[in-house]
Write a protein that holds these residues in place. Structure first.
Motif, PDB file in Angstrom:
ATOM      1  N   ASN A 295       0.851  -1.188   0.000  1.00 18.10           N
ATOM      2  CA  ASN A 295       0.000   0.000   0.000  1.00 18.10           C
ATOM      3  C   ASN A 295       0.888   1.240   0.000  1.00 18.10           C
ATOM      4  O   ASN A 295       1.136   1.859   1.047  1.00 18.10           O
ATOM      5  CB  ASN A 295      -0.929  -0.018   1.214  1.00 18.10           C
ATOM      6  N   LEU A 296       1.388   1.598  -1.179  1.00 21.99           N
ATOM      7  CA  LEU A 296       2.314   2.724  -1.302  1.00 21.99           C
ATOM      8  C   LEU A 296       1.609   3.933  -1.897  1.00 21.99           C
ATOM      9  O   LEU A 296       0.652   3.811  -2.670  1.00 21.99           O
ATOM     10  CB  LEU A 296       3.502   2.334  -2.183  1.00 21.99           C
ATOM     11  N   ARG A 297       2.124   5.100  -1.563  1.00 19.01           N
ATOM     12  CA  ARG A 297       1.590   6.354  -2.099  1.00 19.01           C
ATOM     13  C   ARG A 297       2.721   7.107  -2.791  1.00 19.01           C
ATOM     14  O   ARG A 297       3.753   7.392  -2.183  1.00 19.01           O
ATOM     15  CB  ARG A 297       0.978   7.210  -0.989  1.00 19.01           C
ATOM     16  N   THR A 298       2.526   7.422  -4.063  1.00 22.26           N
ATOM     17  CA  THR A 298       3.582   8.081  -4.840  1.00 22.26           C
ATOM     18  C   THR A 298       3.909   9.473  -4.321  1.00 22.26           C
ATOM     19  O   THR A 298       5.026   9.962  -4.513  1.00 22.26           O
ATOM     20  CB  THR A 298       3.163   8.182  -6.320  1.00 22.26           C
ATOM     21  N   GLU A 299       2.939  10.118  -3.647  1.00 23.09           N
ATOM     22  CA  GLU A 299       3.206  11.468  -3.132  1.00 23.09           C
ATOM     23  C   GLU A 299       4.093  11.455  -1.887  1.00 23.09           C
ATOM     24  O   GLU A 299       4.642  12.492  -1.495  1.00 23.09           O
ATOM     25  CB  GLU A 299       1.896  12.203  -2.820  1.00 23.09           C
TER      26      GLU A 299
ATOM     27  N   ILE B 214      14.599  -0.392   1.907  1.00 21.96           N
ATOM     28  CA  ILE B 214      13.307  -0.645   1.250  1.00 21.96           C
ATOM     29  C   ILE B 214      12.225  -0.970   2.284  1.00 21.96           C
ATOM     30  O   ILE B 214      11.078  -0.519   2.153  1.00 21.96           O
ATOM     31  CB  ILE B 214      13.447  -1.785   0.226  1.00 21.96           C
ATOM     32  N   ASP B 215      12.568  -1.720   3.324  1.00 22.29           N
ATOM     33  CA  ASP B 215      11.596  -2.021   4.380  1.00 22.29           C
ATOM     34  C   ASP B 215      11.125  -0.738   5.072  1.00 22.29           C
ATOM     35  O   ASP B 215       9.947  -0.606   5.434  1.00 22.29           O
ATOM     36  CB  ASP B 215      12.210  -2.972   5.411  1.00 22.29           C
ATOM     37  N   PHE B 216      12.048   0.199   5.259  1.00 22.60           N
ATOM     38  CA  PHE B 216      11.697   1.482   5.890  1.00 22.60           C
ATOM     39  C   PHE B 216      10.746   2.267   4.995  1.00 22.60           C
ATOM     40  O   PHE B 216       9.789   2.880   5.479  1.00 22.60           O
ATOM     41  CB  PHE B 216      12.977   2.280   6.150  1.00 22.60           C
ATOM     42  N   CYS B 217      10.993   2.239   3.680  1.00 16.24           N
ATOM     43  CA  CYS B 217      10.112   2.932   2.735  1.00 16.24           C
ATOM     44  C   CYS B 217       8.713   2.300   2.721  1.00 16.24           C
ATOM     45  O   CYS B 217       7.698   3.009   2.721  1.00 16.24           O
ATOM     46  CB  CYS B 217      10.707   2.901   1.332  1.00 16.24           C
ATOM     47  N   VAL B 218       8.659   0.972   2.728  1.00 17.04           N
ATOM     48  CA  VAL B 218       7.370   0.269   2.719  1.00 17.04           C
ATOM     49  C   VAL B 218       6.598   0.561   4.008  1.00 17.04           C
ATOM     50  O   VAL B 218       5.382   0.772   3.988  1.00 17.04           O
ATOM     51  CB  VAL B 218       7.590  -1.244   2.546  1.00 17.04           C
TER      52      VAL B 218
END
Length: 365
Positions: free
Chosen positions: A218-222, A309-313
């Motif tokens: 569930n990612l948000r590009t903004e 990447i885990d932190f970004c997710v």
């Protein structure tokens, strides 16, 4: 919109699954013969492709010569009596048909044709030399060469026939995703694309290319994550008010220097080691450091990129920006010490691969 799938490559060790040592040795010898023929075929293919591409240079003594590198049946100016792709395939097929699987020859031809086409402009300008294939090269194959793949509980291994040769996998402890990928492949949940077989130090490795769907998050590009690679901390990432420092100079940089120093001291002491029983015994201590530094660096960079990447997710960041990386790379090129001991490019490659797998857009600034 990008593709919904990603290709993962994993190195899986294979063992000949035959009862006697004589049978196993004979099967392994067949693999070595296939590799040798692939080596000869690959150099033949690339040589003929270069001649085809540069054939207009051979007409400088004549005038008004026109030609096209196409089938003469499709164009009256065509030089070939078949398709251009088929010219080099028939070249090697006529030589080695019956001596090795045609699937390997077909994939070898396709791979070299694709690479040659990509680099043709540089060949024309004289900026790139032709690739010289070595005898130790890995050779390609498709799923056609993996027959009867299934998991054998008694052997605790995945067994199949590599064309006509019975083999089984040796994956080891399940600390990675190889077991999971192989199970998914046997069930038909994922596909295996063109892969490679490599023979090294008497061992057999399958460089398997698995095609699978990207991870769903569930990612948000903004939501933008800004990451910076540095010597003090391998990675510093910031998402809004959240900030994380991954790794440290002492953990990575100094540890790498310590391995180098230990290896250097050992090599200097080799001349004082007791001789006898040949070079292998005398250099036994130094051999322990073979690939030790490379393996350590590779493992740490995998850990650092995974944490990023885990932190970004975790914070739903759909965009990841690597800040001022071009400037840092230019600085590293000017400093031989930094270039030798800090893997900017390797770390960026691992971040790019993991970001693509997670569905995160990566921007290198």
């Amino acid at each position: 919109m990008g593709k919904d799938t990603i290709t993962l490559t994993r190195s899986i060790r294979l063992e000949i699954d035959l009862p006697t040592q004589e049978e196993r040795q004979e099967a392994k010898s067949k693999l070595y013969q296939w590799r040798y023929r692939c080596h000869k075929a690959a150099n033949l293919i690339v040589s003929h492709l270069y001649v085809q591409e540069m054939i207009q240079e051979f007409f400088y003594l004549s005038e008004g010569v026109k030609y096209k590198l196409v089938d003469e049946k499709k164009d009256e100016l065509g030089l070939f009596d078949r398709s251009r792709m088929n010219t080099t395939y028939r070249l090697v097929s006529d030589r080695y048909k019956g001596k090795m699987p045609t699937n390997i020859l077909s994939q070898l031809n396709s791979s070299i044709q694709s690479t040659f086409k990509k680099n043709r402009e540089e060949y024309w300008k004289g900026e790139r030399s032709l690739h010289n294939f070595k005898k130790e090269m890995a050779f390609p194959f498709t799923m056609e060469g993996v027959c009867g793949l299934e998991f054998n509980p008694e052997k605790s291994a995945f067994c199949f026939r590599f064309f006509s040769i019975p083999v089984k996998t040796y994956i080891g402890r399940a600390f990675n995703d190889k077991w999971k990928l192989m199970h998914q492949l046997t069930k038909g949940e994922i596909k295996m694309r063109t892969s490679y077989l490599k023979l090294k130090d008497g061992k057999i490795f399958m460089m398997a290319a698995f095609e699978m769907e990207k991870e769903k998050h569930n990612l948000r590009t903004e939501v933008v994550a800004e990451a910076m690679l540095s010597l003090e901390y391998p990675i510093i990432v910031k998402i809004g008010k959240a900030k994380l420092s991954i790794g440290s100079r002492e953990e990575f940089f100094y540890r790498r220097l310590a391995i180098q120093a230990a290896s250097r001291r050992t090599r200097e002491g080799v001349k004082y080691a007791r001789s006898g029983n040949g070079q292998k015994r005398k250099t036994k201590a130094a051999a322990r450091f073979k690939d030790k530094e490379r393996n350590y660096v590779n493992q740490r960079l995998h850990v650092y990129s995974r944490e990023l990447i885990d932190f970004c997710v975790k914070h739903q960041a759909g965009t990841l920006i690597l800040v001022d990386q071009e400037q840092k790379i230019e600085f590293a090129k000017e400093d031989a010490f930094v270039l030798r001991n800090w893997g900017y490019y390797d770390l960026m490659t691992k971040i790019k691969y993991k970001a693509e797998k997670a569905g995160i857009e990566l921007i290198i600034g």
